[in-house]
Write a protein that holds these residues in place. Structure first.
Motif, PDB file in Angstrom:
ATOM      1  N   TRP B  81       0.830  -1.211   0.000  1.00 17.03           N
ATOM      2  CA  TRP B  81       0.000   0.000   0.000  1.00 17.03           C
ATOM      3  C   TRP B  81       0.865   1.261   0.000  1.00 17.03           C
ATOM      4  O   TRP B  81       0.537   2.260  -0.646  1.00 17.03           O
ATOM      5  CB  TRP B  81      -0.957   0.008   1.194  1.00 17.03           C
ATOM      6  N   PHE B  84       1.834   1.832  -3.476  1.00 18.63           N
ATOM      7  CA  PHE B  84       0.670   2.347  -4.212  1.00 18.63           C
ATOM      8  C   PHE B  84       0.463   3.844  -3.964  1.00 18.63           C
ATOM      9  O   PHE B  84       0.290   4.622  -4.911  1.00 18.63           O
ATOM     10  CB  PHE B  84      -0.584   1.571  -3.807  1.00 18.63           C
ATOM     11  N   LYS B  88       1.267   5.720  -7.300  1.00 19.26           N
ATOM     12  CA  LYS B  88       0.038   5.957  -8.057  1.00 19.26           C
ATOM     13  C   LYS B  88      -0.704   7.202  -7.597  1.00 19.26           C
ATOM     14  O   LYS B  88      -1.356   7.867  -8.398  1.00 19.26           O
ATOM     15  CB  LYS B  88      -0.896   4.745  -7.956  1.00 19.26           C
ATOM     16  N   LEU B  89      -0.662   7.489  -6.311  1.00 20.03           N
ATOM     17  CA  LEU B  89      -1.434   8.636  -5.822  1.00 20.03           C
ATOM     18  C   LEU B  89      -0.552   9.833  -5.460  1.00 20.03           C
ATOM     19  O   LEU B  89      -1.035  10.814  -4.899  1.00 20.03           O
ATOM     20  CB  LEU B  89      -2.304   8.238  -4.632  1.00 20.03           C
ATOM     21  N   LEU B 103      -4.713   0.669   5.920  1.00 18.99           N
ATOM     22  CA  LEU B 103      -4.991  -0.178   4.758  1.00 18.99           C
ATOM     23  C   LEU B 103      -4.518  -1.625   4.946  1.00 18.99           C
ATOM     24  O   LEU B 103      -5.117  -2.554   4.406  1.00 18.99           O
ATOM     25  CB  LEU B 103      -4.346   0.433   3.513  1.00 18.99           C
ATOM     26  N   ILE B 106      -7.120  -4.444   5.724  1.00 18.11           N
ATOM     27  CA  ILE B 106      -8.184  -4.872   4.802  1.00 18.11           C
ATOM     28  C   ILE B 106      -7.976  -6.353   4.498  1.00 18.11           C
ATOM     29  O   ILE B 106      -6.897  -6.759   4.095  1.00 18.11           O
ATOM     30  CB  ILE B 106      -8.129  -4.070   3.480  1.00 18.11           C
ATOM     31  N   LYS B 107      -9.040  -7.140   4.740  1.00 18.89           N
ATOM     32  CA  LYS B 107      -8.876  -8.586   4.608  1.00 18.89           C
ATOM     33  C   LYS B 107      -9.370  -9.079   3.254  1.00 18.89           C
ATOM     34  O   LYS B 107     -10.568  -9.190   3.004  1.00 18.89           O
ATOM     35  CB  LYS B 107      -9.620  -9.284   5.739  1.00 18.89           C
ATOM     36  N   SER B 108      -8.426  -9.353   2.370  1.00 15.14           N
ATOM     37  CA  SER B 108      -8.730  -9.969   1.086  1.00 15.14           C
ATOM     38  C   SER B 108      -7.436 -10.380   0.416  1.00 15.14           C
ATOM     39  O   SER B 108      -6.663  -9.539  -0.046  1.00 15.14           O
ATOM     40  CB  SER B 108      -9.506  -9.000   0.182  1.00 15.14           C
ATOM     41  N   LYS B 110      -7.100 -11.830  -2.336  1.00 16.63           N
ATOM     42  CA  LYS B 110      -7.159 -11.515  -3.755  1.00 16.63           C
ATOM     43  C   LYS B 110      -6.761 -10.060  -3.995  1.00 16.63           C
ATOM     44  O   LYS B 110      -6.062  -9.743  -4.954  1.00 16.63           O
ATOM     45  CB  LYS B 110      -8.580 -11.765  -4.282  1.00 16.63           C
ATOM     46  N   LEU B 111      -7.203  -9.193  -3.080  1.00 23.42           N
ATOM     47  CA  LEU B 111      -6.839  -7.775  -3.202  1.00 23.42           C
ATOM     48  C   LEU B 111      -5.328  -7.601  -3.137  1.00 23.42           C
ATOM     49  O   LEU B 111      -4.731  -6.888  -3.949  1.00 23.42           O
ATOM     50  CB  LEU B 111      -7.519  -6.977  -2.086  1.00 23.42           C
ATOM     51  N   ARG B 114      -3.738  -8.799  -6.391  1.00 21.22           N
ATOM     52  CA  ARG B 114      -4.010  -7.894  -7.509  1.00 21.22           C
ATOM     53  C   ARG B 114      -3.236  -6.590  -7.377  1.00 21.22           C
ATOM     54  O   ARG B 114      -2.756  -6.026  -8.356  1.00 21.22           O
ATOM     55  CB  ARG B 114      -5.512  -7.586  -7.583  1.00 21.22           C
ATOM     56  N   LEU B 115      -3.136  -6.119  -6.147  1.00 20.17           N
ATOM     57  CA  LEU B 115      -2.388  -4.886  -5.912  1.00 20.17           C
ATOM     58  C   LEU B 115      -0.922  -5.110  -6.274  1.00 20.17           C
ATOM     59  O   LEU B 115      -0.294  -4.288  -6.960  1.00 20.17           O
ATOM     60  CB  LEU B 115      -2.532  -4.494  -4.437  1.00 20.17           C
ATOM     61  N   ARG B 117       0.310  -7.220  -8.357  1.00 21.22           N
ATOM     62  CA  ARG B 117       0.432  -7.288  -9.819  1.00 21.22           C
ATOM     63  C   ARG B 117       0.351  -5.890 -10.440  1.00 21.22           C
ATOM     64  O   ARG B 117       1.144  -5.527 -11.301  1.00 21.22           O
ATOM     65  CB  ARG B 117      -0.688  -8.170 -10.371  1.00 21.22           C
ATOM     66  N   PHE B 118      -0.625  -5.113  -9.956  1.00 22.43           N
ATOM     67  CA  PHE B 118      -0.822  -3.755 -10.473  1.00 22.43           C
ATOM     68  C   PHE B 118       0.444  -2.916 -10.303  1.00 22.43           C
ATOM     69  O   PHE B 118       0.793  -2.102 -11.158  1.00 22.43           O
ATOM     70  CB  PHE B 118      -1.992  -3.107  -9.729  1.00 22.43           C
TER      71      PHE B 118
END
Ligand SMILES: [Mn+2]
Ligand SMILES: [Mn+2]
Ligand SMILES: [Mn+2]
Ligand SMILES: [Mn+2]
Lengths: 219, 219
Positions: B81, B84, B88-89, B103, B106-108, B110-111, B114-115, B117-118
């Motif tokens: 994060w 990111f 990105k921001l 941040l 946050i429980k995921s 997959k998130l 994906r983050l 990878r992004f």
DNA sequence: TTATATTTTTAGATTAATCTAAAAATATTT
DNA sequence: AAATATTTTTAGATTAATCTAAAAATATAA
């Protein structure tokens, strides 16, 4: 200042008031939140104490200006994160809601602003719901339910009225995405289903339930 | 399953064990978490109950395999994060930590994937700290403190040993970013300060405190 | 307009996370 | 080894968020 839980209550009250245009009842909130009515009463006292809601025993509640601002900002965050997850991280529209439910509680105004900018100020989320701007203004759009379209009327899918995964996945399977062009070919009184044409290509039959949950912008 | 608070305790224990290579004491944890020693004891019992730490009264604690996996994943999320927010921001490196503290919870899975990878699988965060991969493996790097560089030795700034905003802003003001090239020109025994050359351009003098908090990869 | 049903509130408990103060265990000095 | 200091644990409270069961208020129906 305002806890995670209190925020969720504010959102629930916002949602209920939005739909009914009237004060939200204890019972309605308890259903929306999956908690007991007793828990709701406790929380309402606390929220009233903090001047986030107008509350009188047995009379239901409305949001104060302060409560409304907080709720609107939560919706803004929620929907911006949904756009982020879909557009940038390639999640599908039936996956984004649950993760956004968590992300919406991250407390940083600067983060929300930067995210909004990064996403190029989207006006609608992946389900077609409007994203309020930093001042809390929603973009309104003329839209009707597919149900309300007469034979031979045309339009574009701009939103969904139900957000369940199963509905969204159903739509995916039939290529009924936001932006899809629809023309109503025939209405069947028998079961209120409709035969439609999709994107000037295939025809298909949609049940009354589907037609009641798709928002269309007439064209 | 594991609460926000429990996660923060696991991170604190991880951090302490990492530094001391040994079990973390109740007092050390209470300092790290800014809570009372009594609260820590309470929590340690709960974490032991959940098999996240090895705990014996008066003996300090270590993470179990399960606890270690959870802590490592939190660090992974936190640092991803941070990347990111910076990349990105357009946040600055002194702003990202506090938001990432939120941040990371946050429980995921997959998130996180994906983050990652992004962001194109970054190996280090904005402060030069390694980002563990999905299996929990950290990338190690040969690095020394600027303090340990002799006269005429050269290297590149690859990380910071202190993460305070004031230090990071100090570095910004002198263009001591990650990637900066440094050559030690002269060491002053009097106050352990050093005269260095930065990016083959300006010379400047750095205090002992600064030299103790900059990680350098020799070149 | 009384009886019945529904909604809402209160009363009393529970659990997680925290605290202060005091007791117990361990470590350090003399 | 005894005295002193430090660390850690226990005891007892508090607060937020929840629950169930029962009482009170309001709404609906006979
Ligand atoms: Mn949503
Ligand atoms: Mn949405
Ligand atoms: Mn950090
Ligand atoms: Mn970092």
């Amino acid at each position: 200042m305002v806890s995670h839980t209190e925020e969720n209550y504010l959102k629930a009250i916002f949602k209920l008031s939005e739909k009914d245009k009237i004060s939200a009842s204890t019972n309605a909130i308890s259903k929306e939140m999956n908690t007991s009515a007793a828990s709701v009463t406790d929380m309402l006292k606390r929220l009233a104490e903090k001047d986030l809601i107008n509350y009188e025993k047995y009379k239901g509640v409305t949001l104060t200006k302060k409560g409304n601002t907080l709720a609107t900002n939560l919706i803004r965050c929620h929907r911006l994160w949904e756009v982020f997850l879909l557009e940038k991280l390639d999640f599908s529209w039936d996956e984004v809601h649950d993760i956004a439910e968590q992300l919406e509680h991250i407390k940083s105004d600067k983060l929300t602003e930067r995210l909004d900018r990064f996403l190029e100020y989207p006006k609608f989320d992946p389900h077609g719901d409007p994203i309020p701007d930093a001042e809390g203004n929603f973009t309104y759009r003329k839209q009707v339910l597919l149900n309300d379209l007469k034979e031979n009327e045309k339009g574009i899918v701009v939103g969904v009225n139900e957000h369940s995964s199963s509905f969204l996945q159903y739509l995916d399977r039939h290529h009924l995405n936001l932006g899809a062009q629809i023309k109503v070919l025939e209405h069947f009184d028998y079961d209120s289903s409709k035969k439609i044409n999709l994107n000037d290509q295939a025809d298909l039959i949609l049940s009354s339930k589907v037609c009641q949950n798709l928002f269309i912008q007439k064209s």
